[in-house]
Motif scaffolding. Structure first.
Motif, PDB file in Angstrom:
ATOM      1  N   ASP A   1       0.836  -1.216  -0.141  1.00  0.00           N
ATOM      2  CA  ASP A   1       0.181   0.039  -0.353  1.00  0.00           C
ATOM      3  C   ASP A   1       0.932   0.779   0.140  1.00  0.00           C
ATOM      4  O   ASP A   1       0.374   2.558   0.844  1.00  0.00           O
ATOM      5  N   ILE A   2       1.506   1.449  -0.900  1.00  0.00           N
ATOM      6  CA  ILE A   2       2.705   2.403  -0.804  1.00  0.00           C
ATOM      7  C   ILE A   2       1.913   3.150  -1.626  1.00  0.00           C
ATOM      8  O   ILE A   2       1.548   3.102  -2.666  1.00  0.00           O
ATOM      9  N   LYS A   3       1.681   4.670  -0.996  1.00  0.00           N
ATOM     10  CA  LYS A   3       1.439   5.394  -1.872  1.00  0.00           C
ATOM     11  C   LYS A   3       1.428   7.326  -1.248  1.00  0.00           C
ATOM     12  O   LYS A   3       2.444   7.168  -0.403  1.00  0.00           O
ATOM     13  N   ALA A   4       1.057   8.413  -1.283  1.00  0.00           N
ATOM     14  CA  ALA A   4       1.427   9.714  -0.982  1.00  0.00           C
ATOM     15  C   ALA A   4       1.384   9.708   0.792  1.00  0.00           C
ATOM     16  O   ALA A   4       1.632  10.454   1.157  1.00  0.00           O
ATOM     17  N   ASN A   5      -0.034   8.940   0.838  1.00  0.00           N
ATOM     18  CA  ASN A   5      -0.671   9.362   2.041  1.00  0.00           C
ATOM     19  C   ASN A   5      -0.497   8.764   3.156  1.00  0.00           C
ATOM     20  O   ASN A   5      -0.097   8.492   3.645  1.00  0.00           O
ATOM     21  N   ASN A   6       0.457   7.354   2.800  1.00  0.00           N
ATOM     22  CA  ASN A   6       1.662   6.884   3.962  1.00  0.00           C
ATOM     23  C   ASN A   6       2.927   6.993   3.991  1.00  0.00           C
ATOM     24  O   ASN A   6       4.321   5.751   4.214  1.00  0.00           O
ATOM     25  N   VAL A   7       3.221   8.149   3.219  1.00  0.00           N
ATOM     26  CA  VAL A   7       4.837   8.257   3.389  1.00  0.00           C
ATOM     27  C   VAL A   7       4.440   9.650   4.025  1.00  0.00           C
ATOM     28  O   VAL A   7       3.927  10.515   4.145  1.00  0.00           O
ATOM     29  N   LEU A   8       5.058   9.638   5.553  1.00  0.00           N
ATOM     30  CA  LEU A   8       5.120  10.753   6.413  1.00  0.00           C
ATOM     31  C   LEU A   8       6.411  11.259   6.485  1.00  0.00           C
ATOM     32  O   LEU A   8       7.693  11.193   5.822  1.00  0.00           O
ATOM     33  N   LEU A   9       6.402  12.672   7.154  1.00  0.00           N
ATOM     34  CA  LEU A   9       7.619  13.950   6.551  1.00  0.00           C
ATOM     35  C   LEU A   9       7.796  14.441   8.524  1.00  0.00           C
ATOM     36  O   LEU A   9       7.342  14.972   8.739  1.00  0.00           O
ATOM     37  N   ASP A  10       9.136  13.362   8.298  1.00  0.00           N
ATOM     38  CA  ASP A  10       9.202  14.856   9.486  1.00  0.00           C
ATOM     39  C   ASP A  10      10.101  16.089   9.548  1.00  0.00           C
ATOM     40  O   ASP A  10       9.711  16.770   8.644  1.00  0.00           O
ATOM     41  N   CYS A  11      10.344  16.919  10.515  1.00  0.00           N
ATOM     42  CA  CYS A  11      10.676  18.277  10.721  1.00  0.00           C
ATOM     43  C   CYS A  11      11.999  18.142   9.741  1.00  0.00           C
ATOM     44  O   CYS A  11      11.755  20.091   9.444  1.00  0.00           O
ATOM     45  N   GLU A  12      12.557  17.740   9.115  1.00  0.00           N
ATOM     46  CA  GLU A  12      13.430  17.817   7.400  1.00  0.00           C
ATOM     47  C   GLU A  12      12.737  17.277   6.304  1.00  0.00           C
ATOM     48  O   GLU A  12      13.593  17.196   5.518  1.00  0.00           O
TER      49      GLU A  12
END
Length: 793
Positions: free
Chosen positions: A607-618
């Motif tokens: 289920d690789i998709k943009a919703n399942n990619v989180l972005l940290d502070c950097e």
């Protein structure tokens, strides 16, 4: 007559230049190399000349493989590029190499050697550019050589180390980016303190240590094994200390490169496929991160959690370990008493940081123990060389840091312990035998009675649950202000996510399994069991779970939420400049490579998709949501299912249509995501006035017409590296090819992203026009935001 003379002179110059370009490997003081001319080594392996990387206005003098011209192995003027194509390389009468610009000003100058009568510069077939006397070819008499000044690449025969008398340091420094040869932020060099080891640093921070050399390999690189293609050597004497490798077959081409992202990788060229194949990569998992478990902590990647204290030690701060913060390490359970101490043997380890060590090559292990016992500051000892039963002595005189355990490799380490630990060890051993006996009886009872236990309460699951970090519901409720709406971060198909702060100040994200969730208890357990065993910088970190009245997953808090909240938002998208997008593309690739190849289990995310990619502070990406993941054994490559789960717009054709999934299914999803990141547009719901294709079909059409840059999001045009953007689009199309066998593996994707190798032409993508396959009324909500389940009879 003047015109004829000028023409004659031009013809002479052209002839000389042609000779330089096509034949010569050497220039003398009366010759030069201009931009457009090259030196070619005698065997035709390496070539020297001028090149541009990302910016065509910046010119560099470099060395590359003749048949792989895009692979640069050495750069002279990496800190001072030429502003145009007017550069000239000369050999001075004093024996120095000098690079001049069009005005005759020095751009780069080699160290001035001892003057000789007749100096020449020669490009050797090893890739080494040398200055020598025309009458002598002994390497010991070279006046200057490029091998003494490596850039980001180590080739066969090049030394990586130090001259002990002069202090001269041969080390690698990364490029700033794949299109910028100027020095980057990462270095790889031999540390001379204690017993030498290679250290990978970002600035002054240590990121990875190879561990000490054990006679066969570096202690922390167990897969650096002898083979028919390479020989490895570590030399330590009064004059110098260095590591180098040699090629045993002339047809093998191999290089080691320090990538701009801090990855140290060895590649081998394969003529059959006309491409570089990744052989070794470091670091590859969380346990390779320097001192990840702190002092006296041991890291093992196939356990959960990965860090534990060595026997006889306890966490310095137990509360930190409860939330998987191991940075402060462990302390002794019992204080030492120098004259009564004992040594306890620990096996299959990467040896600790050796910067505070002492060594002796002639002692045996028994003599080593005696020396260590007599010195109350000596904390551990080991053999220096593991060959032929072991020899030499290595002692540690400080805290033991950067230890990891292996299942099949590693060395023995003898650690100083209080005598009380021996008595406690015997008691624990007896207790362990009793506990194993009780558990065995319990398992036999389950089998004999064929007990039908409630779901999640089988003997096997009880064992698994014991390995998981558990949180009390009350603790999580207090942290989230009793699941207040003010703390709510969002909601997906599984249920809501809340932000919380634990009592010690740790910020967390709490994922709650909704009563009406499309993910059930099976998916909840799936995510717990997989993510708890996965540790990588590009995977979200699971801190624990709660299985009381509510089913909760407690994650590290990732402040910038998911990629889709930036990528597809008209205002937030402006925060994603090109360098950030390219970093995200690289990070997701490395995370998937870990799942597919480097983790203990081969895991397919599904289920690789943009919703399942989180972005940290950097803005670094972290893959999340493993509720639909599946694992394979080492010899499995694909499987079938009658329950197709995933997200339309990202699903591969073979999975959506036939229920067949493999690592290449994730590769397809990754390719879709790459094209979305480049364009800033969703695949599903994409519209174009000239055709009826989805985003994949649109990208394919532009590629075949030579107009790929028109796919680029207009917001990043000014910050974009054209070569990186074109390469990303090309790789994205390779990943979404219809046939799974045509798609590259994630290891190949990582290699293609981080190098300038020539890429094969992609074939037509799968789901070229997805609307012919799936009805538009499948769902009324945004398709990219919903995980769908399709049941087949």
């Amino acid at each position: 007559m003047k015109a004829f003379a000028a023409l004659s002179m031009c013809l002479v110059l052209f002839s000389c230049n042609a000779l330089l370009s096509n034949a010569l490997d050497t220039i003398a003081t009366d010759q030069s190399i201009r931009d457009g001319e090259n030196l070619l080594s005698a065997g035709g392996t390496f070539e020297l000349g001028f090149f541009s990387a990302g910016d065509p206005r910046k010119r560099y003098l470099g060395i590359w493989y003749k048949k792989i011209a895009t692979t640069i192995v050495w750069v002279a003027n990496r800190v001072a590029p030429l502003a145009d194509a007017s550069g000239t390389l000369r050999v001075t009468t004093h024996g120095s190499l000098v690079l001049l610009d069009g005005n005759g000003s020095d751009i780069w100058l080699s160290n001035a050697p001892i003057p000789v009568r007749n100096p020449v510069a020669q490009l050797l077939d090893s890739g080494n550019l040398v200055v020598r006397d025309a009458e002598g070819s002994d390497p010991n008499t070279f006046l200057w050589q490029s091998f003494d000044y490596p850039t980001d690449t180590l080739v066969a025969g090049m030394k990586l180390g130090r001259n002990r008398r002069s202090g001269f340091n041969h080390h690698l420094t990364s490029w700033k980016s794949i299109n910028d040869p100027s020095p980057g932020n990462f270095t790889f060099q031999l540390d001379p303190n204690g017993y030498p080891q290679e250290l990978l640093k970002q600035g002054s921070d240590i990121k990875f240590s190879t561990g000490p050399w054990n006679g066969l390999r570096w202690s922390g690189i167990p897969n650096l094994n002898p083979n028919p293609y390479y020989s490895y050597e570590f030399v330590l004497n009064e004059e110098e200390m260095y590591y180098r490798y040699e090629l045993l077959n002339s047809w093998v081409i191999s290089r080691m490169i320090l990538m701009p992202n801090g990855m140290l990788q060895r590649f081998t060229w394969i003529d059959r496929t006309q491409g570089w194949t990744l052989y070794i990569s470091c670091p590859i998992d969380q346990c390779d991160n320097y001192a990840s478990c702190g002092a006296y902590g041991s890291c093992r990647v196939d356990t959960s959690p990965v860090c534990r204290c060595l026997k006889g030690f306890v966490p310095r701060f137990s509360q930190e370990w409860d939330i998987l913060d191991w940075s402060n390490g462990c302390v002794r359970r019992n204080a030492l008493d120098c004259e009564k101490d004992i040594f306890v043997k620990y096996s299959r380890l990467k040896l600790p940081d050796t910067r505070s060590s002492w060594f002796n090559e002639s002692m045996n292990l028994q003599e080593c123990e005696v020396v260590c016992m007599k010195n109350c500051s000596c904390m551990a000892y080991s053999n220096l060389d593991i060959r032929n039963g072991g020899s030499g002595c290595l002692l540690w005189f400080d805290k033991l840091i950067d230890i990891r355990e292996y299942s099949d490799y590693g060395q023995d380490l003898y650690i100083r312990m209080a005598k009380h630990e021996l008595v406690m060890g015997l008691a624990v051993s007896f207790g362990s035998v009793f506990l194993i006996l009780v558990l065995t009886i319990r398992v036999l009872q389950c089998k004999k009675k064929k007990m039908k236990l409630p779901e999640g309460d089988s003997c096997e699951n009880q064992k698994e649950d014991l390995e998981l970090p558990l949180f009390d519901l009350s603790t999580v409720a207090i942290a989230t202000n009793y699941f207040s709406s003010d703390n709510k971060l969002g909601e997906g198909g599984f249920g809501p996510v809340y932000k919380g702060v634990l009592r010690g100040g740790q910020i967390i994200a709490v994922k709650m399994l909704s009563k009406n969730s499309r993910q059930g208890l099976h998916e909840f357990k799936n995510e717990v069991l997989y993510v708890s065993k996965l540790q990588h910088r590009n995977l979200v970190k699971l801190l624990g779970c709660c299985i009381e009245e509510e089913k909760l997953l407690i994650y590290e808090f990732v402040p910038n939420r998911s990629l889709d909240s930036f990528l597809f938002d008209p205002t937030q998208r402006e925060q994603l400049d090109w360098s950030t997008r390219f970093n995200i593309i690289n990070g997701i690739a490395r995370g998937l490579l870990y799942l597919h190849q480097d983790s203990r289990l081969r895991i397919i995310h599904r289920d690789i998709k943009a919703n399942n990619v989180l972005l940290d502070c950097e803005m670094n990406p972290k893959i999340s949501d493993f509720g639909l993941a599946k694992s394979f054994a080492g010899n499995e490559t694909q499987a079938n299912t009658n329950r197709v789960v995933g997200t339309y717009g990202y699903m591969s054709p073979e999975y959506a249509l036939d229920g067949v999934f493999s690592t290449k299914s994730d590769v397809f999803s990754y390719g879709v995501l790459v094209l979305e990141i480049v364009s800033g547009k969703r695949n599903r719901g994409f519209r174009h006035p000239d055709h009826d294709h989805n985003l994949l079909g649109h990208a394919w059409r532009l590629f075949t017409e030579g107009r790929s840059m028109q796919l680029l999001d207009q917001l990043v045009e000014n910050s974009c590296s054209t070569s990186e953007a074109l390469r990303s689009i090309h790789i994205g199309l390779l990943c979404v090819q219809r046939c799974p066998d045509d798609r590259p593996s994630m290891s190949t994707v990582v290699m293609m992203l981080g190098s300038d190798i020539e890429l094969p032409l992609p074939k037509e993508p799968g789901f070229f026009n997805e609307r012919n396959l799936l009805q538009e009324n499948t769902s009324q909500s945004q398709p990219n935001e919903m995980t769908m389940t399709v049941l087949y009879a």
